[in-house]
Every structure is written in structure tokens, then in C-alpha cells.
Write a protein that holds these residues in place. Structure first.
Motif, short mmCIF file in Angstrom:
data_model
loop_
_atom_site.label_atom_id
_atom_site.label_comp_id
_atom_site.label_asym_id
_atom_site.label_seq_id
_atom_site.Cartn_x
_atom_site.Cartn_y
_atom_site.Cartn_z
N ASN A 182 0.51 -8.39 6.95
CA ASN A 182 -0.11 -9.42 7.77
C ASN A 182 -0.62 -8.91 9.11
OD1 ASN A 182 0.54 -11.22 5.72
ND2 ASN A 182 2.47 -11.80 6.65
N THR A 183 0.29 -8.44 9.94
CA THR A 183 -0.09 -8.05 11.30
C THR A 183 -1.09 -6.89 11.30
OG1 THR A 183 2.08 -8.74 12.09
CG2 THR A 183 0.78 -7.34 13.56
N TYR A 184 -0.81 -5.86 10.49
CA TYR A 184 -1.65 -4.67 10.56
C TYR A 184 -2.93 -4.79 9.74
CZ TYR A 184 -3.12 0.16 11.00
OH TYR A 184 -3.85 1.27 11.29
N TYR A 185 -2.79 -5.21 8.47
CA TYR A 185 -3.96 -5.19 7.59
C TYR A 185 -4.75 -6.50 7.52
CZ TYR A 185 -3.24 -0.49 5.78
OH TYR A 185 -3.13 0.86 5.68
N THR A 186 -4.06 -7.64 7.38
CA THR A 186 -4.79 -8.90 7.19
C THR A 186 -5.32 -9.46 8.51
OG1 THR A 186 -3.44 -9.41 5.26
CG2 THR A 186 -4.66 -11.22 6.25
N ILE A 187 -4.43 -9.64 9.47
CA ILE A 187 -4.85 -10.21 10.76
C ILE A 187 -5.44 -9.12 11.66
CG2 ILE A 187 -4.04 -11.48 12.80
CD1 ILE A 187 -1.84 -12.66 11.07
N ARG A 188 -5.02 -7.89 11.43
CA ARG A 188 -5.47 -6.74 12.22
C ARG A 188 -5.28 -6.99 13.72
NH1 ARG A 188 -7.62 -3.05 8.86
NH2 ARG A 188 -8.37 -3.79 6.82
N ALA A 189 -4.06 -7.37 14.04
CA ALA A 189 -3.72 -7.73 15.41
C ALA A 189 -3.30 -6.54 16.26
CB ALA A 189 -2.60 -8.78 15.40
N ARG A 190 -3.29 -5.33 15.68
CA ARG A 190 -2.92 -4.14 16.42
C ARG A 190 -4.02 -3.08 16.31
NH1 ARG A 190 1.22 -4.62 20.13
NH2 ARG A 190 3.15 -5.42 19.20
N PRO A 191 -5.22 -3.38 16.82
CA PRO A 191 -6.34 -2.45 16.64
C PRO A 191 -6.14 -1.11 17.36
CG PRO A 191 -6.92 -4.18 18.19
CD PRO A 191 -5.63 -4.58 17.57
N GLN A 192 -5.23 -1.08 18.34
CA GLN A 192 -5.02 0.16 19.08
C GLN A 192 -4.18 1.19 18.32
OE1 GLN A 192 -3.55 -2.75 19.51
NE2 GLN A 192 -1.75 -2.68 20.87
N TYR A 193 -3.64 0.79 17.16
CA TYR A 193 -2.79 1.67 16.38
C TYR A 193 -3.49 2.13 15.10
CZ TYR A 193 1.27 0.14 19.15
OH TYR A 193 2.16 -0.11 20.16
N ASP A 194 -3.26 3.40 14.73
CA ASP A 194 -3.58 3.81 13.37
C ASP A 194 -2.31 3.65 12.53
OD1 ASP A 194 -1.95 5.97 14.04
OD2 ASP A 194 -3.59 7.41 14.15
N VAL A 195 -2.40 3.92 11.24
CA VAL A 195 -1.26 3.67 10.36
C VAL A 195 -0.04 4.50 10.78
CG1 VAL A 195 -0.40 3.87 8.00
CG2 VAL A 195 -2.68 2.97 8.40
N MET A 202 7.20 0.59 13.99
CA MET A 202 8.12 -0.16 13.13
C MET A 202 9.46 0.56 12.99
SD MET A 202 5.45 -1.19 10.10
CE MET A 202 6.76 -1.68 8.98
N ALA A 203 9.42 1.85 12.72
CA ALA A 203 10.65 2.61 12.51
C ALA A 203 11.48 2.68 13.78
CB ALA A 203 10.31 4.01 12.01
N ASN A 204 10.82 2.84 14.92
CA ASN A 204 11.55 2.86 16.19
C ASN A 204 12.21 1.51 16.46
OD1 ASN A 204 10.84 5.50 16.74
ND2 ASN A 204 9.09 4.96 18.03
N SER A 205 11.50 0.44 16.15
CA SER A 205 12.06 -0.91 16.33
C SER A 205 13.27 -1.12 15.43
CB SER A 205 10.99 -1.96 16.03
OG SER A 205 11.52 -3.27 16.11
N ALA A 206 13.18 -0.65 14.20
CA ALA A 206 14.31 -0.77 13.27
C ALA A 206 15.52 0.00 13.79
CB ALA A 206 13.91 -0.27 11.89
#
Length: 360
Positions: A182-195, A202-206
């Protein structure tokens, strides 16, 4: 991940089929004699949300039919499934209870708290932006509820017993799918990030979340990796072209995140004394079910049972506009995003046998 089970197999697929056969012959896994599990507690997203979103102002809800048609009494409890979800099934396999209530359920009893609850919220994720986009409970807010929960435990059984329950319970953490899909691919709400940088976020947050749990006294933590999210029906529809193939960019992102999450857990095991962090690979077992459904007793793996099966999920899967397939048990997926209870049972029965000794 070291496999401490008493049997060996030539390949993970043969192992998976073997434990599936064994699981069908017993009601619950036989725990190691030195493993005591007083409760199961869940954090994360819709995979382990047992009804918390019922009490949140969001469109990410499922407290209506046809959800719950195979739950006890056919009740729509807010579980994103036709029946029970992994939190329930894991608790049952561990011999704790067959249903894990949502923490926000207003009629919780003391025994519910003592044996575990779910703080998870459908639509949440490791990225703090993910739950904000759909108005659900963030992981940080789930931790706040956990603090409240621990205080309630202390009032019921005292400080010492509370500490025992927290340290010996199995904590299940399931998130990441909504971040990627959702956030990355569908809504694309994080344009400043690459995959690469986004999966690192995500991993740091976990890792930070698990470290905070450790600070509360938690020691046994099982985190599910991301599934082959590109192969769930909705992502096939959105990113799989006219033939609805698996959206490989989604899957590649999931695999990249999983490798980073696994590495983070290895590091945590070395730096936090007494912690038992278990990374659970859900990607490969679920992908094999999707690619070879007949091997597991399924007939359909590219569409959900609800409606057309291509896009319906949450409010779009309802008794007014959506029909239900004639045989739920033939489907891997219930709606366009979430597996059926039968599929969850296949996965959980095998996974718990594979990983249970890692908690000793």
C-alpha cells in the motif's frame, strides 16, 4: 535459522509436507518439556487483528458478513478471514486457548488478559506513515496499549507473576505487507525512497520495536517475514498485467525486507541477553501453496472466495454486493488479500512444529 526438530528432511518442501501430515494427526503440537507458555500476545496488522479495528474510526473494517462465516457461530468478529486467524491458531497449537480476543474488546475477562490478547490493527505497518494513511492503530500506539495491559496484569496477579507472564509468553509480530503493497507501491507515499532504502526503514523499525518490547521484559518474540505479497489476488490485479501474474517487484521487495529482518534478528540475539528472537519464514511455504495448491488440498490460489476474488477486501467484501464462492475450503484466499482459515491452518501447523524449539 537452525532447525532443532528431532527429524530431518532432504528439502524444506519435503519437510513442509511431512509436518503437514503429522499436524493433521494431532490437536496441538507437543511442547518441549522445559517450555512453559502462559500466554500468546500479538502485535501488527490484519493477519493477527482479532477485532481491534471494530473500535477504530477507519474504513479498514470487517465486522460484517460474509466475514466470519466459518467462525464460531458464524459471527463476524472483526477478523479479516472466514474464520480464525494465526493468532488464534498459534495459541491453540501451544495449548493456551482457541481464540485470542482483541485488547479493545470491552468485555474482556481477567482470564483473557492472563492468557493473552491481540493489539494488532488491520492496515498497520512498520512505517509510521502506513497506519496514518488509513486511520488505524500504529505499532507505537499498540505499545501504549501494551503498557496499559501490563498494569492490568499486575493488578490481577501481582508484580512477580506479571513479570513471569511477560517473560515466558510468546509474542507474535506480523507486519510489513501493508508497507510494501500500500504505502510504497499503491499509494506511493514515500517517493524519496527506493526499494532498498525503504526496506531498510522497515527493518530498522522492526528492530526498534522488538528492542522496546525487550525493555518491557519480553523475551520470546516471533516475527513473521513478509509473504509473497505480489502473488495475493489484489496485487495480481493491480500489478500483474492482463494475465494477473504475480507482481514480481512486490515479491522482490518482500524478499529484500525479509533478508534484512532476519539479519536484524540475528544481531538482536547477540546483543540482548536472554532474548529469543525467532524470524519465521512465511514467504516460501505460502508461495509453494500458491504455486502448487493441489498438493495442499486447494483448487484456487489466484482469486479470493469473496466476490470476483480479484479486488474485494474489507468494505468491498460485503453481503450486499459480494457473493461467496460455493466452497471456501477450495480457496487459498478468503478475500483478495487474506488467506482462508484452512490455508492459515496448513501454514501454522507446519511452522509451529518447525520453530517451537527455538523458544527454549
Amino acid at each position: 535459522m537452525k532447525d532443532n526438530t528431532s527429524w530431518s528432511c532432504s528439502s524444506w518442501k519435503l519437510c513442509f509436507l511431512s509436518v503437514l501430515f503429522l499436524a493433521e494427526t494431532m490437536a496441538a503440537v507437543k511442547l518441549p518439556p522445559n517450555l512453559t507458555v502462559p500466554a500468546l500476545i500479538a502485535f501488527g496488522d490484519s493477519i493477527v487483528d482479532t477485532g481491534n479495528n471494530n473500535y477504530v474510526k477507519t474504513i479498514v473494517k470487517c465486522d460484517f458478513r460474509p466475514y466470519g462465516i466459518n467462525f464460531q457461530g458464524g459471527v463476524a468478529t472483526g477478523r479479516f478471514c472466514d474464520g480464525r486467524v494465526p493468532a488464534d491458531l498459534l495459541a491453540e497449537e501451544l495449548g493456551i486457548k482457541s481464540v485470542v480476543p482483541a485488547y479493545l474488546e470491552p468485555n474482556l475477562k481477567p482470564e483473557d488478559l492472563l492468557t493473552g490478547v491481540s493489539f494488532a490493527s488491520g492496515g498497520s505497518g512498520y512505517d509510521p506513515l502506513t497506519p496514518k494513511l488509513v486511520g488505524v492503530i500504529s505499532l507505537e500506539e499498540q505499545l501504549n496499549y501494551f503498557e496499559e495491559y501490563m498494569e492490568k496484569l499486575k493488578n490481577i496477579v501481582g508484580e512477580k507473576k506479571k513479570d513471569f507472564i511477560i517473560a515466558n509468553s510468546v509474542i507474535v509480530l506480523v507486519a510489513g505487507s501493508d508497507d510494501i503493497a500500500n504505502t510504497y507501491y499503491t499509494i506511493r507515499a514515500r517517493p524519496q525512497y527506493d526499494v532498498d532504502s525503504y526496506t531498510t526503514l522497515m527493518a530498522n523499525s522492526a528492530s526498534d520495536f522488538v528492542t522496546k518490547l525487550y525493555g518491557y521484559g519480553v523475551r520470546r518474540i516471533a516475527a513473521f517475514g513478509a509473504p509473497p505479497i505480489g502473488c495475493v489476488p489484489s496485487q495480481r490485479t493491480l500489478g500483474g498485467g492482463l494475465s494477473r501474474d504475480c507482481a514480481e517487484d512486490y515479491n522482490e521487495a518482500a524478499q529484500l525486507f525479509n533478508s534484512k529482518l532476519s539479519s536484524k534478528f540475528d544481531l538482536l540475539s547477540q546483543t540482548l541477553p536472554g532474548i529469543r528472537p525467532v524470524y519465521i519464514d512465511i514467504y516460501n511455504p505460502l508461495l509453494d501453496i500458491i504455486q502448487n495448491p493441489a498438493n495442499y488440498g486447494f483448487g484456487v490460489s489466484n482469486k479470493g472466495c469473496c466476490g470476483t476474488g480479484a479486488i474485494e477486501v474489507a468494505v468491498l467484501c460485503n453481503k450486499i454486493t459480494s457473493s461467496v464462492c460455493s466452497d471456501v475450503s477450495s480457496h487459498v484466499f478468503w478475500d483478495s488479500y487474506h488467506p482462508t482459515e484452512k490455508a492459515y491452518k496448513v501454514l501454522v501447523s507446519a511452522l509451529i512444529i518447525k520453530y517451537v524449539n527455538d523458544f527454549v
